[in-house]
Design an enzyme around this catalytic site. Structure first.
Site, PDB file in Angstrom:
ATOM      1  N   LYS A 161       0.805  -1.229   0.000  1.00 49.47           N
ATOM      2  CA  LYS A 161       0.000   0.000   0.000  1.00 49.47           C
ATOM      3  C   LYS A 161       0.836   1.277   0.000  1.00 49.47           C
ATOM      4  CE  LYS A 161      -4.582  -1.312   0.747  1.00 49.47           C
ATOM      5  NZ  LYS A 161      -4.514  -2.639   1.354  1.00 49.47           N
TER       6      LYS A 161
ATOM      7  N   SER B 148      -8.613   0.000   6.867  1.00 41.61           N
ATOM      8  CA  SER B 148      -8.600  -1.018   7.911  1.00 41.61           C
ATOM      9  C   SER B 148      -7.176  -1.248   8.390  1.00 41.61           C
ATOM     10  CB  SER B 148      -9.196  -2.325   7.378  1.00 41.61           C
ATOM     11  OG  SER B 148      -8.409  -2.794   6.315  1.00 41.61           O
TER      12      SER B 148
ATOM     13  N   GLU C  52      -9.976 -13.769  -3.473  1.00 41.41           N
ATOM     14  CA  GLU C  52     -10.745 -13.132  -2.409  1.00 41.41           C
ATOM     15  C   GLU C  52     -10.973 -14.084  -1.255  1.00 41.41           C
ATOM     16  OE1 GLU C  52     -14.375 -12.054  -4.546  1.00 41.41           O
ATOM     17  OE2 GLU C  52     -14.155 -10.084  -3.626  1.00 41.41           O
TER      18      GLU C  52
ATOM     19  N   GLY D 226     -16.194 -13.171   1.617  1.00 39.45           N
ATOM     20  CA  GLY D 226     -16.470 -11.868   1.010  1.00 39.45           C
ATOM     21  C   GLY D 226     -16.186 -11.874  -0.471  1.00 39.45           C
TER      22      GLY D 226
ATOM     23  N   ASP E  74     -17.575 -10.594  -3.103  1.00 43.15           N
ATOM     24  CA  ASP E  74     -18.281  -9.583  -3.910  1.00 43.15           C
ATOM     25  C   ASP E  74     -17.566  -9.337  -5.237  1.00 43.15           C
ATOM     26  OD1 ASP E  74     -16.389  -8.246  -1.887  1.00 43.15           O
ATOM     27  OD2 ASP E  74     -16.596  -6.732  -3.464  1.00 43.15           O
TER      28      ASP E  74
ATOM     29  N   SER F 268       1.109  -9.818  -0.227  1.00 43.34           N
ATOM     30  CA  SER F 268       0.780  -8.394  -0.173  1.00 43.34           C
ATOM     31  C   SER F 268       1.185  -7.674   1.099  1.00 43.34           C
ATOM     32  CB  SER F 268      -0.712  -8.202  -0.439  1.00 43.34           C
ATOM     33  OG  SER F 268      -1.483  -9.004   0.420  1.00 43.34           O
TER      34      SER F 268
HETATM   35  C1  LIG Z   1      -5.256  -3.676   1.089  1.00 41.32           C
HETATM   36  C2  LIG Z   1      -4.685  -5.002   1.093  1.00 41.32           C
HETATM   37  C3  LIG Z   1      -5.085  -5.975   0.159  1.00 41.32           C
HETATM   38  C4  LIG Z   1      -6.188  -5.741  -0.841  1.00 41.32           C
HETATM   39  O1  LIG Z   1      -5.881  -4.667  -1.728  1.00 41.32           O
HETATM   40  P1  LIG Z   1      -7.031  -3.929  -2.535  1.00 41.32           P
HETATM   41  O2  LIG Z   1      -6.342  -2.895  -3.323  1.00 41.32           O
HETATM   42  O3  LIG Z   1      -7.999  -3.349  -1.536  1.00 41.32           O
HETATM   43  O4  LIG Z   1      -7.724  -4.952  -3.351  1.00 41.32           O
HETATM   44  C5  LIG Z   1      -4.438  -7.204   0.175  1.00 41.32           C
HETATM   45  N1  LIG Z   1      -3.470  -7.478   1.071  1.00 41.32           N
HETATM   46  C6  LIG Z   1      -3.062  -6.580   1.979  1.00 41.32           C
HETATM   47  C7  LIG Z   1      -1.976  -6.962   2.926  1.00 41.32           C
HETATM   48  C8  LIG Z   1      -3.644  -5.301   2.017  1.00 41.32           C
HETATM   49  O5  LIG Z   1      -3.228  -4.421   2.926  1.00 41.32           O
END
Ligand SMILES: *Cc1c(COP(=O)(O)O)cnc(C)c1O
Length: 325
Positions: free
Chosen positions: A57, A82, A208, A212, A214, A308
């Protein structure tokens, strides 16, 4: 420069890569013969748990704030998150000399709240089951002249997230498939833009949480489907709908969306700790779990996996693993 209402394209990912250069880490790509044996594939893990703030992010947040005018930055930014986007906006703002207000759910993990404060962000909490964070953010932005930096529904955020896939493909060369987690769709949207521009024949899969789905429903029906806040261990993917700016990209460029249950997220988390010696948060395990446990069709392929993020309380890791034993 792209406007805030337009759909980004690969040129925006390239511009984002130039903006974040030197500020974001070029994260390592990890491989594991055990993971390859388990999946029957050749897996390349892009380790965004080693990114600044512990998740991808930072890429999108830094890109979006760096793209603002000096005047906009002087009035400050506001966001809702979040957790990981909150830390990303707080750190990117500090680095770019800009004040940040963060709207966070009152039940967000303690480690994420503490980190956000540590990076200099001002926190305002809300009840994620009763209040609407978008409404609170929009009101604050209007009142104070701040710029709203949403976590996934923003062209510069999507473009920034796409830089992880661009780096991965530049590091490992041609892949048959790229798998990324899916919450609100910023990461998957950016990933698809970069992957298909670099390698048009690559297959891009989103993952996903089962509770959830969606995004899967939206992908299949051709329109954005909204669900109630899902209860899942994947707290970074507790989103209720995709964004206006990423859904068209996901519809056009993504090949499939699959789901993973909480049990498999914990199995993947334990696998990463034992085998790769790395800490990955449950949401960060979505793509890997789909590849490791036969959910995505990876057999015989060269597959990129986006890990991620790695932000989780260490006591929570023990609890989760013990609960599945
Ligand atoms: C935000 C996040 C996601 C999902 O990313 P989106 O852009 O909302 O789809 C996945 N893994 C981690 C660790 C995140 O912080």
């Amino acid at each position: 420069m792209i406007s805030t209402t337009s759909i980004p394209d690969y040129s925006d990912v390239l511009a984002a890569a130039a903006r974040i250069k030197g500020a974001a880490h070029e994260t390592p790509v990890l491989t594991s013969t055990t993971a390859d044996a388990l999946s029957g594939a050749n897996l390349f893990f892009k380790a965004e748990n080693f990114q600044r703030i512990g998740a991808f992010k930072f890429r999108g947040a830094y890109n979006a704030i760096a793209a603002l005018s000096d005047d906009e930055r002087a009035r400050g930014v506001v966001t809702y998150s979040s957790g990981n986007h909150a830390q990303a906006v707080a750190l990117a703002s500090r680095l770019l000399g800009c004040a940040a207000t963060i709207i966070m759910p009152s039940d967000a993990p303690a480690v994420k709240m503490a980190a956000t404060k540590g990076y200099g962000g001002t926190i305002r909490t809300y009840d994620r089951y009763k209040e609407n964070r978008e409404a609170i953010g929009t009101a604050l932005a209007e009142e104070k002249g701040m710029t709203l930096i949403p976590p996934y529904d923003h062209p510069q955020v999507i473009a920034g997230q796409g830089t992880a896939a661009k780096e991965l493909l530049e590091t490992v060369g041609t892949l048959d498939m790229l798998i990324a987690p899916l919450g609100g769709g910023g990461l998957l949207g950016g990933t698809a833009l970069a992957a298909k521009a670099i390698n048009p024949s690559i297959s891009v899969i989103g993952v996903e949480p089962e509770a959830g789905n969606d995004g899967q429903q939206s992908f299949r029906s051709g329109k954005i489907v909204e669900i109630a806040v899902p209860k899942t261990l994947a707290d970074g993917a507790m989103t209720t709908h995709l964004g206006q700016h990423n859904f068209p990209i996901i519809s056009d460029l993504v090949d499939d969306i699959v789901t993973v249950g909480d049990r498999d997220l914990v199995r993947a988390m334990a696998f990463f700790l034992e085998r790769l010696k790395i800490v990955v948060e449950p949401t960060g395990c979505l793509a890997a779990a789909a590849a490791l446990f036969g959910i995505a069709p990876v057999k015989g392929k060269r597959v990129g996996i986006i890990i991620s993020g790695g932000n989780i309380d260490i006591t929570r890791i023990g609890e989760l693993i013990a609960s599945q034993a």
